[in-house]
Motif scaffolding. Structure first.
Motif, PDB file in Angstrom:
ATOM      1  N   GLU A 192      51.055  83.501  -7.850  1.00  0.00           N
ATOM      2  CA  GLU A 192      52.149  83.191  -8.777  1.00  0.00           C
ATOM      3  C   GLU A 192      52.957  84.457  -9.101  1.00  0.00           C
ATOM      4  O   GLU A 192      54.144  84.380  -9.400  1.00  0.00           O
ATOM      5  CB  GLU A 192      51.617  82.548 -10.060  1.00  0.00           C
ATOM      6  CG  GLU A 192      51.054  81.136  -9.861  1.00  0.00           C
ATOM      7  CD  GLU A 192      52.062  80.164  -9.238  1.00  0.00           C
ATOM      8  OE1 GLU A 192      53.284  80.329  -9.431  1.00  0.00           O
ATOM      9  OE2 GLU A 192      51.620  79.230  -8.526  1.00  0.00           O
ATOM     10  N   ASP A 193      52.292  85.613  -9.050  1.00  0.00           N
ATOM     11  CA  ASP A 193      53.013  86.874  -9.281  1.00  0.00           C
ATOM     12  C   ASP A 193      53.920  87.206  -8.090  1.00  0.00           C
ATOM     13  O   ASP A 193      54.972  87.825  -8.255  1.00  0.00           O
ATOM     14  CB  ASP A 193      52.029  88.024  -9.539  1.00  0.00           C
ATOM     15  CG  ASP A 193      51.214  87.804 -10.803  1.00  0.00           C
ATOM     16  OD1 ASP A 193      51.651  87.009 -11.658  1.00  0.00           O
ATOM     17  OD2 ASP A 193      50.139  88.415 -10.931  1.00  0.00           O
ATOM     18  N   VAL A 194      53.492  86.781  -6.899  1.00  0.00           N
ATOM     19  CA  VAL A 194      54.340  86.966  -5.713  1.00  0.00           C
ATOM     20  C   VAL A 194      55.600  86.112  -5.887  1.00  0.00           C
ATOM     21  O   VAL A 194      56.728  86.564  -5.658  1.00  0.00           O
ATOM     22  CB  VAL A 194      53.577  86.566  -4.426  1.00  0.00           C
ATOM     23  CG1 VAL A 194      54.508  86.610  -3.223  1.00  0.00           C
ATOM     24  CG2 VAL A 194      52.378  87.468  -4.215  1.00  0.00           C
ATOM     25  N   VAL A 195      55.383  84.883  -6.312  1.00  0.00           N
ATOM     26  CA  VAL A 195      56.508  83.963  -6.509  1.00  0.00           C
ATOM     27  C   VAL A 195      57.450  84.512  -7.597  1.00  0.00           C
ATOM     28  O   VAL A 195      58.665  84.558  -7.419  1.00  0.00           O
ATOM     29  CB  VAL A 195      55.979  82.553  -6.882  1.00  0.00           C
ATOM     30  CG1 VAL A 195      57.122  81.648  -7.320  1.00  0.00           C
ATOM     31  CG2 VAL A 195      55.230  81.949  -5.695  1.00  0.00           C
ATOM     32  N   THR A 300      60.838  96.196 -13.121  1.00  0.00           N
ATOM     33  CA  THR A 300      62.138  95.980 -12.484  1.00  0.00           C
ATOM     34  C   THR A 300      62.329  94.505 -12.137  1.00  0.00           C
ATOM     35  O   THR A 300      63.410  93.947 -12.328  1.00  0.00           O
ATOM     36  CB  THR A 300      62.235  96.827 -11.195  1.00  0.00           C
ATOM     37  OG1 THR A 300      61.953  98.172 -11.533  1.00  0.00           O
ATOM     38  CG2 THR A 300      63.606  96.726 -10.558  1.00  0.00           C
ATOM     39  N   LEU A 301      61.286  93.901 -11.612  1.00  0.00           N
ATOM     40  CA  LEU A 301      61.388  92.509 -11.171  1.00  0.00           C
ATOM     41  C   LEU A 301      61.106  91.527 -12.309  1.00  0.00           C
ATOM     42  O   LEU A 301      61.114  90.311 -12.098  1.00  0.00           O
ATOM     43  CB  LEU A 301      60.423  92.252 -10.005  1.00  0.00           C
ATOM     44  CG  LEU A 301      60.658  93.117  -8.751  1.00  0.00           C
ATOM     45  CD1 LEU A 301      59.585  92.843  -7.705  1.00  0.00           C
ATOM     46  CD2 LEU A 301      62.039  92.866  -8.155  1.00  0.00           C
ATOM     47  N   ASN A 302      60.831  92.073 -13.493  1.00  0.00           N
ATOM     48  CA  ASN A 302      60.608  91.250 -14.685  1.00  0.00           C
ATOM     49  C   ASN A 302      59.431  90.271 -14.501  1.00  0.00           C
ATOM     50  O   ASN A 302      59.548  89.074 -14.746  1.00  0.00           O
ATOM     51  CB  ASN A 302      61.904  90.496 -15.033  1.00  0.00           C
ATOM     52  CG  ASN A 302      61.849  89.908 -16.434  1.00  0.00           C
ATOM     53  OD1 ASN A 302      61.112  90.428 -17.285  1.00  0.00           O
ATOM     54  ND2 ASN A 302      62.586  88.840 -16.673  1.00  0.00           N
ATOM     55  N   VAL A 303      58.307  90.835 -14.045  1.00  0.00           N
ATOM     56  CA  VAL A 303      57.117  90.007 -13.796  1.00  0.00           C
ATOM     57  C   VAL A 303      55.996  90.430 -14.745  1.00  0.00           C
ATOM     58  O   VAL A 303      55.667  91.608 -14.823  1.00  0.00           O
ATOM     59  CB  VAL A 303      56.620  90.178 -12.337  1.00  0.00           C
ATOM     60  CG1 VAL A 303      55.335  89.386 -12.106  1.00  0.00           C
ATOM     61  CG2 VAL A 303      57.700  89.751 -11.362  1.00  0.00           C
ATOM     62  N   ALA A 304      55.451  89.465 -15.488  1.00  0.00           N
ATOM     63  CA  ALA A 304      54.252  89.735 -16.288  1.00  0.00           C
ATOM     64  C   ALA A 304      53.054  89.361 -15.421  1.00  0.00           C
ATOM     65  O   ALA A 304      52.848  88.186 -15.111  1.00  0.00           O
ATOM     66  CB  ALA A 304      54.276  88.899 -17.558  1.00  0.00           C
ATOM     67  N   LEU A 305      52.313  90.361 -14.990  1.00  0.00           N
ATOM     68  CA  LEU A 305      51.235  90.113 -14.016  1.00  0.00           C
ATOM     69  C   LEU A 305      50.117  89.256 -14.615  1.00  0.00           C
ATOM     70  O   LEU A 305      49.792  89.367 -15.799  1.00  0.00           O
ATOM     71  CB  LEU A 305      50.652  91.439 -13.538  1.00  0.00           C
ATOM     72  CG  LEU A 305      51.555  92.247 -12.602  1.00  0.00           C
ATOM     73  CD1 LEU A 305      50.982  93.641 -12.387  1.00  0.00           C
ATOM     74  CD2 LEU A 305      51.693  91.535 -11.257  1.00  0.00           C
ATOM     75  N   THR A 306      49.526  88.438 -13.757  1.00  0.00           N
ATOM     76  CA  THR A 306      48.376  87.628 -14.173  1.00  0.00           C
ATOM     77  C   THR A 306      47.162  88.550 -14.261  1.00  0.00           C
ATOM     78  O   THR A 306      46.823  89.210 -13.279  1.00  0.00           O
ATOM     79  CB  THR A 306      48.091  86.548 -13.100  1.00  0.00           C
ATOM     80  OG1 THR A 306      49.307  85.874 -12.813  1.00  0.00           O
ATOM     81  CG2 THR A 306      47.026  85.575 -13.550  1.00  0.00           C
ATOM     82  N   PRO A 307      46.488  88.601 -15.430  1.00  0.00           N
ATOM     83  CA  PRO A 307      45.283  89.442 -15.485  1.00  0.00           C
ATOM     84  C   PRO A 307      44.248  88.956 -14.464  1.00  0.00           C
ATOM     85  O   PRO A 307      44.154  87.749 -14.209  1.00  0.00           O
ATOM     86  CB  PRO A 307      44.776  89.254 -16.914  1.00  0.00           C
ATOM     87  CG  PRO A 307      45.935  88.709 -17.682  1.00  0.00           C
ATOM     88  CD  PRO A 307      46.760  87.938 -16.696  1.00  0.00           C
TER      89      PRO A 307
END
Lengths: 322, 563
Positions: A192-195, A300-307
């Protein structure tokens, strides 16, 4: 913004199309080679075409402002798609290409690898094809905005290689606590973080010409990944794999298992439940001290990573619920 | 990188901000903390990657009473990884009471509290690969561990206190590759330290020699002596100079004194009554695969009340040499003595002599249950011999519900129990060590009282009887001599040079730049095996040294040096 996802039938492609479909400001078009998935049932426009065919690509880009290329396949399929995309882009009014590459382009390196590091030289056909695609993107018309995303190892629900295969090997006690063999860094990224990164790459400004490595900026060791995953799967007590057992796997079992796998593919028996091979290259990975991720990428890509613990729990649920 | 001193030019001088002498669990744990930390580290190891007789022979020494102490080249290994090449893997933290001043135990004061060490136990457990730092049977295993003795709640003992086990991890095999890959760590093998040269308060250099005749000098801003407890004393006593006529750090005549091991033995007959409830003296595995086991730990309030030392008791299979146990597997192990290493054979078999009659009775035991014995051995090969995480010890339930007790008690500090320099010299011309291990009456009293307290607890419960020969306790506890491999207290930590060899930061009194990472610095021995605390103390020392040596750290003031 009208986005064409080329390779929409794939693992990342399907998820990307569905996430984009939920965004009001985006109209998504699923680009498929075959009717593997029927997006029209979900109200999503789909265009079926051979992406490595320049004329097919040209037609598919009609009215498209942004393209994401997530095609996976043979050397020819991947390089042909990128070539067709870059060539057709100017004529069709496309403004941005988001090209999926891979951290495999950095083969034969170690230590910390930032996104702007020079590409490696060695590696397999996949790595060579991805490098060739990146060069084509780099040589595209400067008026066209290009962004390269290089996911590391994709895990999470639906991820065959780094979730399902790992789970099988943990259950069979062929992986587990690897001791000194598992001190390498697990450069993982949740699907989902890739997406989310792809969506970020479509939207963010001022990133044209850049390449981003997509991997957890603070990677855990493979031992931690394997043991924590085994724990949430309930495959405990976690088996400690001896170097003797690993040698047996890589030197004795891997070759016949790989041959059997190839024969099964030839005989169209992919569904045959053959044991997974632990090849020397696969085993070596667990000891590699290489790190791709940096926190700035995801800002930069505005992604909150999944822990990781959340990602592992989702993965375990997917595995255990079949 | 890992090199051998044998390949160096004679007279080579090596320089680094930090030099660690000894690459055992302490030295390796310490060096690992400096990977990519910003300073170069030399890790000097006397041995090679694996055991070599010629290196091991340098550990030969003299023993005052051979009945009470093993030969000095046993239980310690002069090789990369040190004695982790042979340890049993038992990981137990010290208890808070071990750090207290106990007015009934002379020299029982630690200048630091339990918390100072305890905060490093989680990382020490991780390095030792002994699982989560949880030592409570209710929490260590999901759903709690099964009780040791169903229905028995002893008042004098804690039966939920755990011992946990390392693989057992050989630190060289496990972490050698990380040291090898580290750009700022240089491991030098075959480098035998022969002298620590100090001028006044400052250690100028350390001298090393190979068995092939090559001499090396190491200059460093700070030195850490990270050898075992016997070698620490030997090196310091042998490093005599103008400013240190009695050896380095020995102005107060403390080096080598209060040499402690543990008081241990197998004793007594604990007979459970029919229907007394389930007895389980085996292991359970935590989620990560580490083995855990309950034991009976003497409660601290009982130690205070009875003015004795610390102790633990474990349920144990009957003594092997006595064929009356009737178990084929125990007899098979007894007869396999020639194939078992000295360290393990010693306590399994005691010193009992073999006779034809005895041999026959054991053979009969095996013939009586051939399938059970064969099955046990096959399982043993699977869970122990071939396993990377080894089943820690032999667990056999007795036929008749009659167990013995395995006792592991604190040995109290005794200034007359000593490691000294012997008269003999090793192949490098260094004085060999001489060990004169002695125990105190209070050491035996700790065991005597512990047994009495357990007997009373069992009597109050009513499910079992503990019987033993009151007059035989001392003989049983000293039958195998000092517990092998635990070499503690020879450079004890103290509040002043009169009370110890090193200060609360493990720095040798009277020196500004020499520290010790070893069980040698423990002022008391606890009931616990020392390795986990050795690692924790090495990690604590790493924090001190980082504050002192890393770029930007302040220089030491004269006052601090003379403190």
């Amino acid at each position: 913004m009208k986005v064409l996802v080329i390779g929409a039938g794939g693992f990342v492609g399907q998820r990307l199309v569905r996430r984009l479909a939920q965004l009001d400001e985006i109209t998504v078009v699923a680009g498929l080679r075959r009717q593997r998935v029927d997006f029209s049932a979900e109200g999503i426009e789909q265009r079926i075409f051979d992406a490595s065919d320049p004329s097919g690509m040209k037609a598919a880009l009609q009215g498209i402002t942004h393209a994401v290329n997530v095609v996976m396949g043979s050397h020819q399929a991947m390089t042909g798609t990128t070539a067709a995309l870059v060539n057709a882009a100017g004529a069709q009014g496309l403004t941005r290409i988001v090209e999926f590459s891979s951290t495999a382009v950095f083969s034969d390196t170690s230590g910390y690898i930032p996104g702007n590091a020079p590409l490696g030289a060695g590696g397999d056909a996949y790595a060579r094809a991805k490098r060739e695609c990146e060069r084509m993107i780099g040589a595209a018309d400067p008026a066209l905005e290009t962004v390269i995303l290089r996911p590391a190892l994709i895990y999470g629900p639906g991820a065959e290689q780094w979730t399902a295969r790992i789970a099988r090997l943990l259950r069979q006690r062929r992986l587990g606590d690897l001791g000194a063999m598992g001190d390498g860094l697990a450069n993982l990224i949740h699907v989902e973080d890739v997406v989310s990164s792809a969506i970020g790459a479509l939207k963010a400004t001022g990133i044209s010409g850049k390449a981003f490595n997509l991997a957890n900026p603070a990677p855990v060791s493979w031992n931690t990944y394997l043991m924590d995953f085994a724990r949430v799967l309930g495959y405990t007590p976690v088996h400690r794999v001896s170097s003797r057992q690993m040698k047996l796997e890589t030197k004795l079992l891997a070759v016949p298992l790989k041959i059997a796998e190839k024969l099964a593919v030839k005989a169209r028996l992919q569904r045959l439940p053959l044991p997974d091979a632990i090849t020397p290259g696969f085993a070596r990975l667990f000891g590699q001290e290489i790190r791709f991720g940096d926190a700035g990428t995801f800002q930069t890509l505005n992604v909150a990573l999944t822990p990781l613990d959340v990602g592992l729990e989702q993965s375990a649920r997917w595995i255990l619920q079949g | 990188m890992i090199e051998t001193a044998k390949a160096f030019q004679n007279g080579t001088v090596l320089e680094a901000p930090l030099c660690i002498i000894g690459a055992g669990p302490a030295g390796i744990s310490l060096a690992l903390q400096f990977i990519d930390a910003g300073i170069d580290v030399l890790l000097m190891e006397a041995g090679e990657r694996e055991h070599h007789d010629e290196n091991q022979t340098l550990y030969v020494g003299e023993v005052a009473n051979e009945a009470l102490h093993s030969p000095l080249d046993q239980y310690r290994h002069r090789q990369f990884g040190g004695s982790s090449a042979t340890w049993g893997g038992r990981c137990i933290p010290f208890d808070p009471i071990d750090f207290e001043t106990r007015d009934w135990i002379s020299g029982s004061c630690w200048p630091i509290g339990h918390g100072e060490v305890a905060k490093h136990y989680p990382q020490a457990m991780a390095l030792a690969e002994a699982g989560d730092p949880i030592f409570d049977a209710e929490a260590a295993v999901e759903g709690a561990m099964c009780p040791m003795i169903e229905g028995f709640s002893p008042s004098s003992f804690d039966d939920s206190s755990l011992e946990r086990f390392s693989c057992p991890t050989n630190f060289a095999h496990r972490y050698g590759h990380r040291l090898e890959a580290a750009r700022n760590i240089r491991v030098v093998l075959n480098a035998n330290c022969v002298a620590l040269d100090a001028e006044g308060a400052v250690m100028r250099h350390a001298e090393f020699r190979t068995l092939t005749g090559i001499s090396l000098t190491v200059k460093a801003r700070h030195f850490v002596l990270a050898t075992g407890g016997i070698e620490v004393a030997r090196l310091m006593l042998a490093s005599r100079g103008k400013a240190h006529p009695n050896g380095l750090g020995n102005a107060g005549d403390q080096v080598g004194r209060t040499y402690m091991c543990h008081i241990a033995g197998t004793f007594g007959a604990l007979q459970f009554k029919p229907g007394a409830g389930r007895v389980w003296h085996g292991y359970e595995q935590a989620w990560d695969g580490s083995y855990c086991r309950r034991r009976l730990a003497l409660r601290p309030e009982k130690q205070r009340e009875h003015r004795i030392g610390n102790a633990v008791l474990r349920l144990h299979h009957p003594r092997l040499p006595d064929p009356a146990h009737g178990r084929g597997i125990l007899s098979a192990i007894f007869l396999a003595k020639p194939f078992i290493s000295y360290e393990y054979a010693k306590r399994l078999h005691g010193g009992d002599a073999m006779s034809a009659g005895l041999w026959l009775r054991h053979a009969l035991n095996i013939m009586r249950e051939p399938l059970g014995t064969a099955g046990f051995l096959l399982n043993w090969i699977n869970v122990r011999s071939l396993a990377a995480r080894k089943f820690p010890s032999l667990i056999v339930s007795p036929r008749n519900d009659c167990y013995s007790l395995d006792i592991h008690a604190e040995q109290l500090p005794n200034p007359d129990s000593r490691v000294m320099l012997g008269t003999g010299r090793d192949a490098l011309g260094m004085h060999q060590a001489r060990v004169d291990w002695r125990y105190l009456p209070l050491d035996i009293e700790t065991v005597r009282k512990s047994l009495a307290l357990l007997k009373a607890d069992l009597a109050a419960w009513g499910g079992a009887d503990l019987s033993y020969d009151e007059t035989g306790i001392e003989a049983a506890m000293t039958r195998d001599g000092a517990y092998g491999g635990h070499h503690i207290g020879t450079a004890r930590m103290g509040v002043s040079p009169e009370a110890g060899v090193v200060d609360a930061d493990c720095r040798v009194f009277g020196t500004s730049n020499l520290s010790i990472a070893s069980a040698a610095v423990f002022p008391t021995s606890s009931q616990a095996n020392p390795t986990l605390t050795i690692i924790a103390m090495a990690l604590r020392l790493a924090d001190h040294l980082k504050a002192q040596l890393l770029p930007g750290a302040p220089e030491l003031s004269t006052e601090e040096i003379n403190r």
